[in-house]
Design a protein around this motif. Structure first.
Motif, mmCIF file in Angstrom:
data_model
loop_
_atom_site.group_PDB
_atom_site.id
_atom_site.type_symbol
_atom_site.label_atom_id
_atom_site.label_comp_id
_atom_site.label_asym_id
_atom_site.label_seq_id
_atom_site.Cartn_x
_atom_site.Cartn_y
_atom_site.Cartn_z
ATOM 1 N N LEU A 1 56.026 -125.439 -34.032
ATOM 2 C CA LEU A 1 57.008 -126.095 -34.903
ATOM 3 C C LEU A 1 57.211 -127.551 -34.504
ATOM 4 O O LEU A 1 57.302 -128.435 -35.341
ATOM 5 N N LYS A 2 57.243 -127.761 -33.231
ATOM 6 C CA LYS A 2 57.438 -129.121 -32.717
ATOM 7 C C LYS A 2 56.273 -130.019 -33.143
ATOM 8 O O LYS A 2 56.460 -131.160 -33.556
ATOM 9 N N LYS A 3 55.088 -129.446 -33.067
ATOM 10 C CA LYS A 3 53.889 -130.183 -33.445
ATOM 11 C C LYS A 3 53.953 -130.546 -34.938
ATOM 12 O O LYS A 3 53.648 -131.677 -35.328
ATOM 13 N N LEU A 4 54.363 -129.558 -35.724
ATOM 14 C CA LEU A 4 54.479 -129.792 -37.156
ATOM 15 C C LEU A 4 55.554 -130.828 -37.459
ATOM 16 O O LEU A 4 55.401 -131.658 -38.354
ATOM 17 N N HIS A 5 56.636 -130.760 -36.697
ATOM 18 C CA HIS A 5 57.715 -131.729 -36.884
ATOM 19 C C HIS A 5 57.197 -133.148 -36.652
ATOM 20 O O HIS A 5 57.478 -134.057 -37.430
ATOM 21 N N THR A 6 56.408 -133.305 -35.589
ATOM 22 C CA THR A 6 55.854 -134.622 -35.295
ATOM 23 C C THR A 6 54.982 -135.104 -36.441
ATOM 24 O O THR A 6 55.023 -136.276 -36.814
ATOM 25 N N PHE A 7 54.215 -134.184 -37.004
ATOM 26 C CA PHE A 7 53.316 -134.574 -38.089
ATOM 27 C C PHE A 7 54.080 -134.855 -39.379
ATOM 28 O O PHE A 7 53.852 -135.865 -40.042
ATOM 29 N N LEU A 8 55.005 -133.974 -39.729
ATOM 30 C CA LEU A 8 55.652 -134.063 -41.043
ATOM 31 C C LEU A 8 56.793 -135.066 -41.090
ATOM 32 O O LEU A 8 56.943 -135.811 -42.053
ATOM 33 N N VAL A 9 57.635 -135.040 -40.060
ATOM 34 C CA VAL A 9 58.874 -135.822 -40.142
ATOM 35 C C VAL A 9 58.792 -137.128 -39.354
ATOM 36 O O VAL A 9 59.263 -138.159 -39.809
ATOM 37 N N ASP A 10 58.180 -137.083 -38.176
ATOM 38 C CA ASP A 10 58.143 -138.289 -37.342
ATOM 39 C C ASP A 10 57.141 -139.320 -37.847
ATOM 40 O O ASP A 10 57.352 -140.508 -37.741
ATOM 41 N N THR A 11 56.032 -138.834 -38.400
ATOM 42 C CA THR A 11 54.981 -139.749 -38.819
ATOM 43 C C THR A 11 55.261 -140.252 -40.227
ATOM 44 O O THR A 11 55.512 -139.460 -41.130
ATOM 45 N N ALA A 12 55.227 -141.552 -40.384
ATOM 46 C CA ALA A 12 55.474 -142.124 -41.700
ATOM 47 C C ALA A 12 54.473 -143.231 -41.969
ATOM 48 O O ALA A 12 53.979 -143.870 -41.048
ATOM 49 N N VAL A 13 54.158 -143.404 -43.233
ATOM 50 C CA VAL A 13 53.297 -144.510 -43.626
ATOM 51 C C VAL A 13 54.207 -145.662 -44.030
ATOM 52 O O VAL A 13 55.065 -145.500 -44.904
ATOM 53 N N ILE A 14 54.078 -146.800 -43.362
ATOM 54 C CA ILE A 14 55.006 -147.881 -43.679
ATOM 55 C C ILE A 14 54.390 -148.914 -44.623
ATOM 56 O O ILE A 14 55.096 -149.533 -45.400
ATOM 57 N N GLU A 15 53.084 -149.107 -44.549
ATOM 58 C CA GLU A 15 52.448 -150.018 -45.495
ATOM 59 C C GLU A 15 51.210 -149.327 -46.039
ATOM 60 O O GLU A 15 50.569 -148.550 -45.340
ATOM 61 N N GLY A 16 50.874 -149.594 -47.270
ATOM 62 C CA GLY A 16 49.655 -149.036 -47.825
ATOM 63 C C GLY A 16 49.808 -148.718 -49.300
ATOM 64 O O GLY A 16 50.679 -149.266 -49.981
ATOM 65 N N LYS A 17 48.954 -147.807 -49.758
ATOM 66 C CA LYS A 17 48.991 -147.450 -51.173
ATOM 67 C C LYS A 17 48.774 -145.962 -51.308
ATOM 68 O O LYS A 17 48.064 -145.346 -50.509
ATOM 69 N N LEU A 18 49.384 -145.391 -52.335
ATOM 70 C CA LEU A 18 49.096 -144.023 -52.714
ATOM 71 C C LEU A 18 48.360 -144.081 -54.050
ATOM 72 O O LEU A 18 48.809 -144.761 -54.968
ATOM 73 N N VAL A 19 47.236 -143.392 -54.135
ATOM 74 C CA VAL A 19 46.415 -143.495 -55.335
ATOM 75 C C VAL A 19 46.315 -142.133 -56.001
ATOM 76 O O VAL A 19 46.084 -141.110 -55.344
ATOM 77 N N CYS A 20 46.476 -142.137 -57.327
ATOM 78 C CA CYS A 20 46.332 -140.892 -58.093
ATOM 79 C C CYS A 20 44.843 -140.624 -58.306
ATOM 80 O O CYS A 20 44.090 -141.518 -58.674
ATOM 81 N N GLY A 21 44.433 -139.400 -58.074
ATOM 82 C CA GLY A 21 43.026 -139.040 -58.210
ATOM 83 C C GLY A 21 42.577 -138.952 -59.659
ATOM 84 O O GLY A 21 41.385 -138.947 -59.953
#
Lengths: 331, 145
Positions: B103-123
């Motif tokens: 759970l802790k590992k997942l927390h780090t991946f899901l909640v702690d990690t954020a993308v601050i700059e970039g783009k999201l592209v629709c497929g």
């Protein structure tokens, strides 16, 4: 009462100065906090939940969601408001420390620059709330702090981009009345308020999980606008109820309580003090007996038929006391 | 944008709603940031069943974070086919609580990690949603509304 919706579209009205004013005014903060607490009470979330905040502004409501241990995603159309929300989040570790030290006055100390505190001249949508009771007494110290909310720049009237069943709950504090004015810079095609509301509620319905709830607090301009918003929610498939706090006074607050999967909404307020349930369905049913077409075969029905035929120019027997009276038994 | 939120996002364009390509959104030029948040095991456990694991794997691949993610949803271990499962197996599944470590590992991946700059592209339509200072811009231009 002046309404900021009348002045400018939301993304232009809440510019840097207006957003800062809104966020630092202790009165607005207090009202927002008490409304968020009320909304959370109505949502009745038992476990840490994934909550959507529609029209989060500078994160005043989100802050409370975090304090209650929920994870939230906020969206707003005003970039300045989101900018302030970001700044507040970056300085949060220090703020939480201060809240912990003396939490009774928490909403006054959170922000260092409160020089606009006593500015009573703001023309804001909350202008009618001067005598709001302080509901911040709740214990904020013991709860586990939830993470910072995720922020998005978005026009609610364009719909929400989430896949089905994403969220446990949704709240919206003082935002939906903005959707009713169509002069938005992001609405160049001038879609009607109804279609924008429909788009919002339809996508919100999809984004919530089954059994999920949404509480939407808004300031309707008048009866028509209130009905337009609630009927848009019902049309999207929600089971809906409208809670009125301080009804009849100028402090009146409307909370639209919505549940996915329809059903009876009155259970939400069960066990709450000072809440009267007025069941719209029962009222409509009772009224239905009086209005509409009369029952077939009744005297009223016969009279209306005769009236119609007369209007067509047909020969109709005159009315008498025997009209539409049943014949008695023959023997 | 937290990776948790991105797992629930689809393209906002109306015509993309029906296309399976519009989900998940793909990252481009993403710049990551670790921002430790309060760990809440109960929340992670609640959200697990709602995560789309294949989308999560795609995202992890794009960001080069595959090491942070288990290869299947831990919540799946908890579920046993109702048919064919013996009483013993069901009991084992009940006891098989997801460990704090996972759970802790997942927390780090899901909640702690954020993308601050970039783009999201629709497929599907290829529309790019810019992310600036961690805030995603999902405003649509008039011709796409």
């Amino acid at each position: 009462m002046s309404r900021p919706e009348d002045l400018l579209p939301p993304d232009l009205f809440y510019n840097d100065t207006e957003s800062a004013k809104y966020t630092t005014s202790s009165r607005i903060r207090q009202i927002q906090a008490s409304m968020t607490h009320r909304a959370l009470e109505l949502l009745d979330l038992r476990q840490p939940a994934f909550v959507l905040d529609c029209g989060c502004g500078s994160g005043l409501s989100g802050e409370i969601l975090s304090q209650q241990g929920h994870t939230w995603v906020g969206m707003d159309i005003s970039p300045s408001m989101l900018d302030i929300a970001l700044q507040r989040q970056q300085t949060r570790p220090e703020q939480t420390m201060r809240t912990r030290n003396g939490h009774t006055n928490g909403n006054h100390e959170l922000n260092g620059s409160d020089e606009l505190d006593d500015n009573e001249d703001e023309d804001d949508d909350d202008d009618n709330d001067d005598d709001e009771e302080d509901q911040m007494e709740e214990d904020l110290t013991s709860s586990t702090l939830g993470p910072d909310g995720d922020l998005m720049l978005l026009d609610l009237g364009q719909g929400l981009p989430f896949r089905p069943g994403s969220f446990d709950a949704a709240i919206s504090i003082s935002a939906l009345q903005w959707l009713c004015n169509i002069e938005s810079t992001h609405n160049p095609t001038q879609q009607t308020a109804e279609s924008r509301l429909r788009r919002f509620f339809d996508t919100l319905y999809v984004a919530l999980k089954r059994g999920g709830k949404a509480v939407i607090q808004f300031y309707p301009r008048n009866e028509t606008q209130r009905k337009m918003i609630s009927s848009a929610a019902v049309r999207a498939g929600f089971g809906a109820g409208l809670l009125e706090d301080d009804g009849g006074t100028k402090n009146v607050k409307y909370y639209l309580v919505l549940s996915v999967g329809g059903g009876d909404i009155t259970g939400v307020v069960r066990g709450m003090d000072n809440v009267d349930v007025e069941d719209g369905r029962a009222i409509r049913e009772a009224r239905g007996g009086l209005k509409g077409t009369p029952k077939k075969g009744s005297k009223a029905w016969v009279m209306s038929k005769k009236e119609k035929m007369k209007a067509k120019g047909k020969v109709v027997k005159g009315d008498s006391k025997y009209t539409a009276r049943s014949r008695g038994p023959k023997f | 944008m937290k990776l948790l939120t991105v797992n629930f996002l689809t393209c906002a364009v109306k015509t993309c709603k029906t296309s399976s390509e519009s989900y998940p959104l793909h990252f481009r030029d993403a710049q990551l940031e670790q921002n430790p948040q309060t760990f809440n095991p109960l929340f992670i456990r609640n959200i697990l069943s709602r995560l789309d694991w294949s989308a999560l794997t795609t995202t992890a691949n794009e960001l080069g974070l595959t090491a942070m993610l288990p290869d299947h949803n831990p919540a799946d271990d908890m579920m046993v086919d109702s048919e064919g499962a013996t009483e013993e197996e069901k009991n084992r599944a009940k006891d098989n609580v997801i460990s704090e470590e996972v759970l802790k590992k997942l927390h780090t991946f899901l909640v702690d990690t954020a993308v601050i700059e970039g783009k999201l592209v629709c497929g599907n339509c290829g529309f790019e949603y810019p992310i600036k200072e961690g805030v995603g811009n999902f405003l649509l231009p008039p011709h796409l509304v």
